[in-house]
Design an enzyme around this catalytic site. Structure first.
Site, PDB file in Angstrom:
ATOM      1  N   GLY A 179     -12.603   2.697  -1.818  1.00 23.24           N
ATOM      2  CA  GLY A 179     -11.605   2.462  -1.822  1.00 23.24           C
ATOM      3  C   GLY A 179     -11.017   1.057  -2.242  1.00 23.24           C
ATOM      4  N   SER A 181     -11.613   1.068  -5.943  1.00 26.50           N
ATOM      5  CA  SER A 181     -11.374   0.958  -7.271  1.00 26.50           C
ATOM      6  C   SER A 181     -12.751   1.518  -8.278  1.00 26.50           C
ATOM      7  CB  SER A 181      -9.974   0.444  -7.956  1.00 26.50           C
ATOM      8  OG  SER A 181      -9.246   0.679  -7.487  1.00 26.50           O
ATOM      9  N   GLY A 231     -16.943   4.761  -3.798  1.00 26.01           N
ATOM     10  CA  GLY A 231     -15.682   5.614  -3.445  1.00 26.01           C
ATOM     11  C   GLY A 231     -15.888   5.089  -2.247  1.00 26.01           C
ATOM     12  N   ASP A 271      -4.188   0.433  -9.831  1.00 25.47           N
ATOM     13  CA  ASP A 271      -5.643   0.347 -10.165  1.00 25.47           C
ATOM     14  C   ASP A 271      -6.110   0.142 -11.387  1.00 25.47           C
ATOM     15  OD1 ASP A 271      -5.161   0.771  -7.391  1.00 25.47           O
ATOM     16  OD2 ASP A 271      -6.411   2.993  -7.848  1.00 25.47           O
ATOM     17  N   GLU A 316       1.043  -1.236   0.061  1.00 24.01           N
ATOM     18  CA  GLU A 316       0.140  -0.279  -0.400  1.00 24.01           C
ATOM     19  C   GLU A 316       1.159   0.984  -0.357  1.00 24.01           C
ATOM     20  OE1 GLU A 316      -2.895   0.457  -0.710  1.00 24.01           O
ATOM     21  OE2 GLU A 316      -3.770  -1.266   0.411  1.00 24.01           O
ATOM     22  N   TYR A 368      -3.478  12.624   0.223  1.00 26.48           N
ATOM     23  CA  TYR A 368      -2.761  11.257  -0.504  1.00 26.48           C
ATOM     24  C   TYR A 368      -1.870  12.332  -1.022  1.00 26.48           C
ATOM     25  CZ  TYR A 368      -2.630   8.000  -3.991  1.00 26.48           C
ATOM     26  OH  TYR A 368      -1.839   7.103  -5.399  1.00 26.48           O
TER      27      TYR A 368
HETATM   28  C1  GLA Z   1      -5.198   4.563  -4.357  1.00 29.80           C
HETATM   29  C2  GLA Z   1      -4.167   4.755  -5.248  1.00 29.80           C
HETATM   30  C3  GLA Z   1      -3.887   4.690  -6.069  1.00 29.80           C
HETATM   31  C4  GLA Z   1      -3.095   3.434  -5.007  1.00 29.80           C
HETATM   32  C5  GLA Z   1      -3.205   3.120  -3.100  1.00 29.80           C
HETATM   33  C6  GLA Z   1      -2.365   2.879  -2.204  1.00 29.80           C
HETATM   34  O1  GLA Z   1      -6.193   3.734  -4.180  1.00 29.80           O
HETATM   35  O2  GLA Z   1      -5.195   5.185  -6.697  1.00 29.80           O
HETATM   36  O3  GLA Z   1      -2.502   3.938  -6.570  1.00 29.80           O
HETATM   37  O4  GLA Z   1      -1.525   4.547  -4.758  1.00 29.80           O
HETATM   38  O5  GLA Z   1      -4.404   4.243  -3.049  1.00 29.80           O
HETATM   39  O6  GLA Z   1      -1.952   1.912  -2.746  1.00 29.80           O
END
Ligand code: GLA
Length: 393
Positions: A138, A140, A136, A186, A43, A236
């Site tokens: 997490g 993707s 939203g 993702d 991660e 982020y």
């Molecule tokens: C989000 C981003 C990814 C990655 C994750 C953390 O999902 O889209 O590219 O950086 O966070 O691992």
């Protein structure tokens, strides 16, 4: 106990019926889908050119539609919980000028993908979107929409079919049209995911190794905390900047090239917070490589231990977890038969991923429900194939 979700064919049926309602009873000629993902480990390593180990999910975004003979685009989303309006119409610029993002926000992913499509110019089209990826959450949902749309455009006007370039174009769409400076994980796994396998992606070389993950005695449980803290958007890019700063102090192109020894030697040249972020990334890259080896050997105990170490590091060093995710992980780890559990994705809410013995699934779900202060949603999942065209019959 676990949440049921619509199958791909159910989503296509829904999207087709919306299409018929909206577009004068016409039938769409093309259907495609692209999956969401769960990351097992690795991660906040992708934008540091490290390793990640995600798998594609049976939760997907579907697009159905047809090309038109002009340059008009009509888009409709059948998804709930999106911002209004659910229909958007625009004309494709004939001179290749950009399609600026605007409102509603869901359409920006599509505009971004159109802008970065690798075989312009595109014909006009009508399309309907439907998805089973929680928005939203997490998992993707945005990458699955970008990749589904790219795959849809490939059916209207083929590009050269290079999958890695396709993932990179979708990542660019997220950068320019959603304003999120995400890594490649993702979009990559949504394009290249393989049924029955996790994907070890080397985010420097952009090469992937598929690792079998289809043991019937093993379950991958996703628990949605159903919370999303407002920090997600601003934190982020801050993390990304801190990593770049650490790499530059260490004289490296990225943290992928740094060792813990390099970091310890330079510790007094950087702020403590920068040191902590870099420490997470350097160790997480190593953990991910080790986890991939453990998975190849079927050593789930070791894999689970690495998952928990990853979670603790994201909580304490990278500071992207939250109370709800910590609660879910602690509850899961109290159950006999659970190998490991961790937050997955960007953090500050969203989901956890838990690896456990199949025989322990009911008691695990029950225990998490009892312990969690919120209302969780559970998905029992298996690795599926990446984006694909679907037959319309
Ligand atoms: C989000 C981003 C990814 C990655 C994750 C953390 O999902 O889209 O590219 O950086 O966070 O691992």
């Amino acid at each position: 106990m676990a949440c049921s979700y619509p199958s791909v064919s159910e989503l296509v049926t829904d999207a087709r019926s919306v299409y018929r309602q909206v577009f004068e009873n016409e039938a769409p000629l093309v259907a495609v889908c692209a999956p969401g993902r769960v990351n097992l480990i690795g991660e906040h390593t992708d934008y540091n050119q490290g390793f990640v180990l995600p798998m594609a999910l049976p939760l997907v975004t579907v697009v159905v539609g047809s090309k038109t003979s002009d340059r008009e685009v009509s888009l409709v989303t059948a998804n709930k919980d999106v911002d209004e309006p659910v229909r958007v119409d625009f004309t494709l610029p004939s001179d290749g000028s950009p399609l600026p993002p605007g409102s509603p926000s869901w359409a920006n992913y599509v505009k971004g993908v159109i802008q970065h499509y690798r075989a312009p110019p595109l014909p006009g089209f009508r399309a309907v979107i439907a998805s089973s990826v929680p928005l939203g959450g997490g998992l993707s949902s945005s990458a699955s929409l970008e990749v589904a749309f790219y795959t849809f455009l490939q059916q209207l006007k083929p590009d050269d079919g290079d999958d890695v370039s396709k993932a990179l174009s979708c990542q660019k769409a997220e950068h320019t049209h959603a304003g999120v400076p995400c890594g490649i994980m993702d979009q990559f796994v949504s394009v290249l995911g393989k049924e029955g396998h996790a994907l070890l992606i080397d985010c420097r070389s952009l090469e992937a190794t598929s690792i079998p993950l289809a043991d019937p005695h093993l379950v991958i449980l996703i628990t949605n905390s159903n919370v999303k803290h407002a920090l997600t958007g601003s934190e982020y890019p801050t993390r990304r900047r801190q990593c770049e700063e650490a790499a530059s102090i260490l004289g490296k192109d990225s943290l992928r090239d740094a060792t813990m020894k390099d970091l310890e030697e330079a510790k007094n040249k950087m702020e403590d917070v920068t040191y902590q972020r870099a420490r997470h990334v350097i160790q997480e890259i190593e953990r991910t490589a080790q986890a991939a080896e453990s998975l190849k050997k079927g050593d789930y105990v070791k894999f689970g231990k690495l998952m928990v170490e990853s979670h603790n590091s994201l909580r304490d060093l990278y500071e992207v977890s939250c109370k709800e995710l910590d609660e879910l992980v602690s509850a899961a780890m109290e159950v006999d038969g659970v190998y490991g559990s961790r937050m997955t994705g960007g953090g500050f809410g969203g989901c956890t991923v838990t690896l456990l013995q199949a025989s322990a699934i009911n008691k695990t779900i029950q225990h998490i429900k009892e312990q969690y202060s919120g209302t969780p949603t559970f998905y029992v999942t298996t690795p599926t194939q990446g984006a694909r065209p679907l037959s319309m019959s």
